[in-house]
Scaffold this motif. Sequence first.
Motif, mmCIF file in Angstrom:
data_model
loop_
_atom_site.group_PDB
_atom_site.id
_atom_site.type_symbol
_atom_site.label_atom_id
_atom_site.label_comp_id
_atom_site.label_asym_id
_atom_site.label_seq_id
_atom_site.Cartn_x
_atom_site.Cartn_y
_atom_site.Cartn_z
ATOM 1 N N SER A 4 1.204 -1.376 0.334
ATOM 2 C CA SER A 4 0.332 0.333 0.216
ATOM 3 C C SER A 4 1.050 1.471 -0.220
ATOM 4 N N ARG A 5 1.804 1.486 0.532
ATOM 5 C CA ARG A 5 3.190 2.441 0.641
ATOM 6 C C ARG A 5 4.037 1.979 -0.518
ATOM 7 N N TYR A 6 4.095 1.260 -1.123
ATOM 8 C CA TYR A 6 5.229 0.852 -2.580
ATOM 9 C C TYR A 6 4.963 1.935 -3.368
ATOM 10 N N PHE A 7 5.422 1.840 -4.473
ATOM 11 C CA PHE A 7 5.036 2.428 -6.149
ATOM 12 C C PHE A 7 5.375 1.262 -6.628
ATOM 13 N N LEU A 8 4.382 0.032 -7.821
ATOM 14 C CA LEU A 8 4.415 -0.341 -7.566
ATOM 15 C C LEU A 8 3.391 -0.687 -9.294
ATOM 16 N N PRO A 9 3.993 0.305 -10.552
ATOM 17 C CA PRO A 9 2.575 0.760 -11.145
ATOM 18 C C PRO A 9 2.337 -0.662 -12.068
ATOM 19 N N VAL A 10 1.684 -1.721 -11.814
ATOM 20 C CA VAL A 10 1.698 -2.359 -12.773
ATOM 21 C C VAL A 10 0.785 -2.161 -13.465
ATOM 22 N N LEU A 11 0.755 -3.244 -15.063
ATOM 23 C CA LEU A 11 0.039 -2.859 -16.528
ATOM 24 C C LEU A 11 -0.718 -3.840 -16.090
ATOM 25 N N ARG A 24 8.076 -7.525 -22.102
ATOM 26 C CA ARG A 24 6.870 -7.107 -21.969
ATOM 27 C C ARG A 24 6.203 -7.256 -20.133
ATOM 28 N N TYR A 25 6.599 -8.565 -19.484
ATOM 29 C CA TYR A 25 7.135 -8.674 -18.090
ATOM 30 C C TYR A 25 7.593 -7.429 -17.500
ATOM 31 N N MET A 26 8.747 -7.113 -18.084
ATOM 32 C CA MET A 26 9.211 -6.007 -17.297
ATOM 33 C C MET A 26 8.598 -4.485 -17.128
ATOM 34 N N LEU A 27 7.655 -4.188 -18.568
ATOM 35 C CA LEU A 27 7.055 -2.800 -18.504
ATOM 36 C C LEU A 27 5.834 -3.937 -17.380
ATOM 37 N N ARG A 28 4.834 -4.543 -17.724
ATOM 38 C CA ARG A 28 3.791 -4.982 -17.061
ATOM 39 C C ARG A 28 3.971 -4.896 -15.443
ATOM 40 N N ALA A 29 4.883 -5.458 -14.857
ATOM 41 C CA ALA A 29 5.363 -5.432 -13.289
ATOM 42 C C ALA A 29 5.813 -4.007 -12.746
ATOM 43 N N GLY A 30 5.955 -3.782 -13.589
ATOM 44 C CA GLY A 30 6.102 -1.870 -13.708
ATOM 45 C C GLY A 30 7.512 -1.813 -12.786
ATOM 46 N N MET A 31 8.518 -2.679 -13.717
ATOM 47 C CA MET A 31 9.589 -2.482 -13.192
ATOM 48 C C MET A 31 10.929 -2.012 -14.137
ATOM 49 N N ILE A 32 10.750 -1.211 -14.958
ATOM 50 C CA ILE A 32 11.410 -0.240 -16.445
ATOM 51 C C ILE A 32 10.268 0.720 -16.609
ATOM 52 N N ARG A 33 10.489 1.911 -17.137
ATOM 53 C CA ARG A 33 9.780 3.092 -18.437
ATOM 54 C C ARG A 33 10.417 3.574 -18.880
ATOM 55 N N GLN A 34 10.341 3.222 -20.625
ATOM 56 C CA GLN A 34 11.075 3.414 -21.273
ATOM 57 C C GLN A 34 11.381 5.513 -21.504
ATOM 58 N N GLN A 35 12.360 6.890 -21.387
ATOM 59 C CA GLN A 35 12.336 7.644 -21.456
ATOM 60 C C GLN A 35 12.805 7.720 -23.103
ATOM 61 N N ALA A 36 13.596 7.210 -23.521
ATOM 62 C CA ALA A 36 14.214 7.569 -25.268
ATOM 63 C C ALA A 36 13.957 5.853 -25.794
ATOM 64 N N ALA A 37 14.453 6.150 -26.852
ATOM 65 C CA ALA A 37 14.484 4.315 -27.743
ATOM 66 C C ALA A 37 15.747 4.769 -26.929
ATOM 67 N N GLY A 38 16.121 3.171 -25.979
ATOM 68 C CA GLY A 38 16.690 2.320 -25.723
ATOM 69 C C GLY A 38 17.411 2.981 -23.902
ATOM 70 N N ILE A 39 16.391 4.071 -23.815
ATOM 71 C CA ILE A 39 17.254 4.523 -22.044
ATOM 72 C C ILE A 39 15.717 4.029 -21.206
ATOM 73 N N TYR A 40 16.249 4.046 -20.348
ATOM 74 C CA TYR A 40 15.048 3.522 -19.444
ATOM 75 C C TYR A 40 15.955 3.945 -18.209
ATOM 76 N N SER A 41 14.445 4.579 -17.359
ATOM 77 C CA SER A 41 13.867 4.815 -15.782
ATOM 78 C C SER A 41 14.417 3.451 -15.031
ATOM 79 N N TRP A 42 14.452 2.986 -14.409
ATOM 80 C CA TRP A 42 14.158 2.162 -13.464
ATOM 81 C C TRP A 42 13.811 1.899 -12.115
ATOM 82 N N LEU A 43 12.429 1.496 -12.824
ATOM 83 C CA LEU A 43 11.620 2.206 -11.113
ATOM 84 C C LEU A 43 11.235 1.265 -9.993
ATOM 85 N N PRO A 44 11.151 1.024 -8.988
ATOM 86 C CA PRO A 44 11.608 0.729 -7.868
ATOM 87 C C PRO A 44 11.757 -0.858 -7.527
#
Length: 445
Positions: A4-11, A24-44
């Motif tokens: 309830s206090r975490y940041f897990l933006p599951v799709l 697919r699973y890394m995006l769905r499990a809210g692990m990464i977000r693409q910021q530009a082609a081949g460049i990612y933020s690492w979510l918690p």
Amino acid sequence: MRLSRYFLPVLKENPADAQIVSHRYMLRAGMIRQQAAGIYSWLPLGFRVLRRIEEIVHQEQVRAGHIPLLMPTLQPADLWRESGRYDDYGQEMLRIKDRHERDMLYGPTNEEMITDIFRSHVSSYKDLPLTLYHIQWKFRDELRPRFGVMRGREFLMKDGYNFDIDKDAALHAYNRHMVSYLRTYERMGLTAIPMRAASGPIGGDNTHEFLVLANTGESEVFYDDRVTSLKLGARDIDYDDRSQVAEVCKEFTTLYARTDETHDQAVFDQIPEAHRKVGRGIEVGQIFYFSTKYSEPMGAVVVNDKGERVPVHMGSHGIGVSRLLGAIIEASHDDKGIIWPEGVTPFPVGIVNLKQGDSAADAACEGLYKALKAKGLEALYDDRDERAGAKFATMDLIGLPWRITVGPRGLANGVVELTSRRTGESEEMSPEAAVDRVAQIYAGR
Ligand code: ATP
Ligand code: MG
């Protein structure tokens, strides 16, 4: 961590642009977000796994006697002009000018910089052998970044560099890296096969790539399938013992295993047909011995025991730290989601409260959470007011290897349920027994 206090933006939906399961699973499990082609933020959640993988890499490098340092991501072009690679490297190199019009670049690798550090501080054979490494972000302006973190433009790499007095010593360093890499991948639950490879822009004849077999791999591989059952296991390795380390390398490199670049059909055809396999693999590391390729042009010279000035023998050795997340998922998943090996899981265990708000269930979950914490295990506790089905789906997607399920009905009989993500098998036991069991599973981690 309480969900309830975490940041897990599951799709809920499958992202349309992800072609392979790990992406697919890394995006769905809210692990990464693409910021530009081949460049990612690492979510918690992704960041936790990334850190865990880094930690294993560090531990095994230090165990092998290698020394960590940290070099910058930005480098002056002049160093690369000395080695001749500034012009050779081509469009993969991201070139930058600073405000004084000085040529800089975002490092795709660090041979030049480490050689510069070495030549500035080391001048005698007495300071050898020396192996320095770091884990740092790299940038390669890949033609086709794809498959999520597998082929990024910005990616995290462990790169290590050995400096030795002669070829024999440098080959020992090469072997040491091979064995330490085998151990590193095994701790991550992976089988990574060392395969004879071609050297590319780094140069040198002696090189192996480590490949994880997967249909989605970008490399075509040819191998005797008996190599897939070789295991290093818990055997004791003395990394200073040249013959022991060489023996282990021999054990892992005698059976045929090559990428398409070095494949030799005639030799391959001699393998008994039942063991002859063609497949695909993901490159998760590579080791090189390249002799004096950089030390000579860059003047990395030491005085040997006869008083002569000689260029040092070098090698470089890389592990694709961020790519490993993708490779592990490719090797370990099912149709519900990821199945993390215990060695790299973001949380060792999940707690699912079937009836949030029920005082007995809430208290039992809190008790489990604290008891696990006291044993050094941080559980992910799903304390949200959600349906049980939704909680299970989230746990299955994010792939924690163990789940403790707590509900009023079980508690009335004094039990909770411990479930293995891999086998799906559940066992009822007291909360105390569940804590002990989980602690036991992770005892050797
Ligand atoms: P590839 O053939 O896949 O382009 P490489 O042989 O050029 O890789 P190395 O210079 O050997 O790469 O780098 C060491 C490791 O870094 C590789 O084995 C791989 O695991 C990882 N790596 C290389 N390029 C990338 C990338 N674009 N994205 C993620 N990881 C990468
Ligand atoms: Mg490579």
